[in-house]
Write an enzyme that holds these catalytic residues in place. Structure first.
Site, PDB file in Angstrom:
ATOM      1  CB  SER A  87      -0.983  -0.130   1.090  1.00  0.00           C
ATOM      2  OG  SER A  87      -2.035   1.002   1.186  1.00  0.00           O
ATOM      3  CG  ASP A 118      -6.336  -3.160  -4.361  1.00  0.00           C
ATOM      4  OD1 ASP A 118      -7.172  -1.993  -4.442  1.00  0.00           O
ATOM      5  OD2 ASP A 118      -5.191  -3.241  -3.904  1.00  0.00           O
ATOM      6  CG  HIS A 127      -5.627  -2.339  -0.466  1.00  0.00           C
ATOM      7  ND1 HIS A 127      -4.890  -2.003  -1.560  1.00  0.00           N
ATOM      8  CD2 HIS A 127      -5.169  -1.452   0.524  1.00  0.00           C
ATOM      9  CE1 HIS A 127      -3.665  -1.328  -1.129  1.00  0.00           C
ATOM     10  NE2 HIS A 127      -3.828  -0.806   0.114  1.00  0.00           N
TER      11      HIS A 127
END
Length: 664
Positions: free
Chosen positions: A243, A566, A619
């Site tokens: 991320s 995602d 994610h």
């Protein structure tokens, strides 16, 4: 005797006669009242029943053999596949390259080292991560300690919150909710241990350069990588950012080679000497539209739906805690959130009448080789193409009113020079001040009359509604596209986390992997309501959840246009650099570092017994994806990108990348 008997009979008869107005004995009232149950009694009985049942089930669970839950799961869902660590250990793979985990935003734990009186007893207790118990016990105190100084972006006076160190910093976000734990466990099965694994924990609220200014985090990461490489036979490190950690490590690669005092002074060959591979997981390299809605109205899709279900609950002073206003005030002090504002402007994200993803249909899928897998209709035309005759204008990131997103815009009134009013009293809003109180009705009207905001307008919009936040942001981040990377201005740290304004290091043997999930609708553009009224302390803008296209194949639901991604990062952001801008020798990749796209098509768990699944592309849940874990483990054991099979693509990322006419 007869007289006595007669008297007795008379006495008995008299005793049996009852006055109809005579009241019943009090003892009977008591007996009757005992039979009635009040609401409180029923609630207590229910709570007691739940507690007893819970403890009973917990007792039985502890008595059963450890293999019983797995037996039940396999009996229902079939045999579970081997863990990646078990499978690769059988193949003979062993630990070789040290690995460094770089967590993303909000997944790393934060603990208190110094605080105000309201935080008494919380020394070195987690304020972020763990059970979040303090959020419920003292919410306003928690918000105060999680916020940074609105002018400096650093600690407020008298408050010190610091990142938790070690692998426990981000193995679990909360009890039972893993982040890195599954990957760590599988790596341990082939011989990795704490001396060959390092969690590069940092305070994810700060701007990237400020993590070095305040905590010397970048210097610590540099020293740790050097130590791990030297103590593991010179084997280079494998870096695994997730991320926002992808942007953080991109900043690090420029910082470590830049001369002191701005940089780490490692020299131009530091990355070539110490890094084998950078495996980016769910990287928002070009930003995420979700960051805009979060900064603009403290919303994402789920929050907007919650506001629609329970109108006013999140906006009003509920238990003296105006939820969304406090969230906005707090998150706008976190400089890191500004690192994820979309980069590249209309060149990357599209304009009023075009976008790279134009024509996207949710049903369209690719197989692992990138070839089309669309369903054909009777006339031979793919159904996915037929479903996209009415294109969504993804380039219109924010639209006011349902009709403005698709309609032709003839005239817009520029909000940039509009005067800001002060007609909204904020005397009672000191605790939840969000800068909207300074804009006033005239400023809010100017924003809505502009009708549509594209990626080219977003920065100006945020400067207008949050000037203090953006004044800090422009000192640490940049969002453009470099014309000439030889210009000395790009040596400044504000450009280092923007892949469109910086070069990759000179490390031809390094490999970079773009690894992310696909097949999940991901936020891309928003339709906002026209503000009808504005009250004190309120956030004037909100997503229009009534804007929905009934056809399941359409991309508009609850006021949000979605594309492939995602669930957090669109494919365009995660994959464009690896698919085009970094592919081969380009001005952004002068040494020709090899880049690979590794996509993981989302497959949700079949039932609750499978937890978050082993094939998820979401994610965070992707961190438990067996295919992704296996890819990482093979690289850490010495394999290359070619050994993995090169690219694996399910989305249209290469098609979308070709539409972007970026000078390379």
């Amino acid at each position: 005797m007869g007289l006595l008997r007669r008297r007795r009979v008379a006495d008995v008869g008299t005793a049996r006669v009852q006055d109809p107005e005579e009241k019943k004995p009090k003892t009977r009232k008591r007996e009757t009242s005992r039979k009635k149950w009040s609401c409180v009694d029923n609630c207590c009985r229910f709570i007691g029943w739940v507690c007893v049942s819970w403890w009973g089930l917990l007792f039985l669970y502890n008595l059963m053999p450890s293999s019983f839950p797995q037996y039940v799961t396999e009996a229902i869902t079939g045999p579970m596949p081997d863990l990646p660590g078990v499978k690769l250990k059988k193949e003979g793979l062993r630990a070789k390259h040290p690995v460094v985990f770089v967590p993303g935003i909000v997944t790393g734990g934060l603990e208190l080292w110094e605080g105000r009186d309201c935080a008494d007893g919380l020394f070195r207790k987690r304020l972020w991560g763990g059970t979040f118990g303090e959020v419920y016990k003292r919410p306003l105190c928690w918000v105060e300690h999680m916020s940074l100084d609105n002018e400096t972006g650093l600690d407020p006076a008298g408050i010190r919150v610091r990142p938790v160190s070690g692998l426990v910093a981000a193995d679990y976000f909360a009890p039972g909710y893993f982040v890195w734990a599954v990957l760590i466990e599988n790596l341990a099965r082939i011989g990795f241990e704490e001396k060959t694994m390092y969690m590069a924990a940092y305070d994810w609220r700060l701007s990237f350069q400020n993590t070095e200014v305040r905590d010397q985090t970048l210097s610590r990461i540099k020293s740790q990588i050097e130590l791990m490489v030297s103590t593991n036979g010179g084997n280079k490190a494998v870096i695994i950012p997730h991320s926002m950690g992808v942007l953080y490590f991109l900043h690090f690669m420029k910082w470590v080679e830049a001369p002191a005092p701005m940089g780490g002074g490692g020299g131009p060959d530091w990355c070539a000497k110490h890094l084998k591979a950078v495996m980016n997981i769910g990287g928002p390299l070009l930003g995420v539209p979700k960051a805009i809605s979060g900064l603009f109205s403290a919303e994402a899709k789920d929050i907007a739906v919650a506001r629609a279900i329970a109108p006013g609950v999140l906006d009003k002073d509920l238990f003296h805690f105006q939820t969304l206003q406090h969230i906005m005030r707090m998150t706008r002090t976190w400089d890191s959130t500004m690192s994820m504002i979309p980069k590249g402007g209309e060149m990357i994200w599209g304009g009023l009448d075009w976008s790279p993803e134009e024509g996207h249909a949710p049903r369209k899928r690719k197989n692992g080789n990138g070839s089309d897998d669309a369903v054909k209709s009777e006339n031979g035309v793919s159904e996915s193409v037929a479903a996209t005759k009415q294109y969504a204008n993804y380039g219109r990131i924010i639209s006011f009113g349902k009709g403005t997103h698709h309609s032709r815009i003839h005239q817009r009134f520029d909000f940039r020079g509009a005067p800001k009013g002060n007609s909204i009293a904020n005397a009672t809003c000191s605790d939840v001040w969000t800068e909207y109180q300074e804009i006033g009705f005239s400023g809010i009207k100017a924003i809505t009359e502009y009708q549509v905001h594209t990626a080219g307008d977003i920065l100006d919009l945020l400067h207008y509604v949050a000037p203090r936040m953006m004044a800090r942001g422009v000192e640490h981040f940049s969002y453009g596209i470099a014309d000439d990377l030889d210009n000395p201005k790009y040596n400044h740290y504000k450009y280092w986390s923007n892949p469109l304004e910086t070069r990759l290091p000179n490390a031809p043997d390094l490999e970079i992997f773009s690894m992310y999930g696909t097949g999940i609708p991901t936020e891309r553009a928003y339709i906002y309501q026209q503000p009808s009224s504005l009250t004190e302390c309120s956030i004037p803008f909100r997503i229009d959840t009534s804007a929905t296209e009934e056809d399941d194949d359409k991309c508009l639901k609850d006021g949000v246009f979605t594309v492939d991604g995602d669930e957090t990062v669109p494919v365009l952001s995660a994959g464009f650099m690896g698919a085009k801008a970094w592919r081969g020798k380009t001005r952004f990749n002068p040494s020709g570092i090899k880049n690979y796209i590794r996509e993981y098509d989302h497959a949700p768990p079949a039932n609750l017994l499978q937890g978050r699944g082993t094939q998820s592309g979401a994610h965070v849940d992707i961190m438990g994806n067996f295919a992704l874990i296996e890819d990482i483990m093979r690289i850490a054991a010495g394999a290359t990108g070619e050994d993995l099979g090169g690219d694996r693509v399910y989305s249209d990322i290469f098609k979308w990348a070709d539409k972007i006419q970026l000078h390379l």
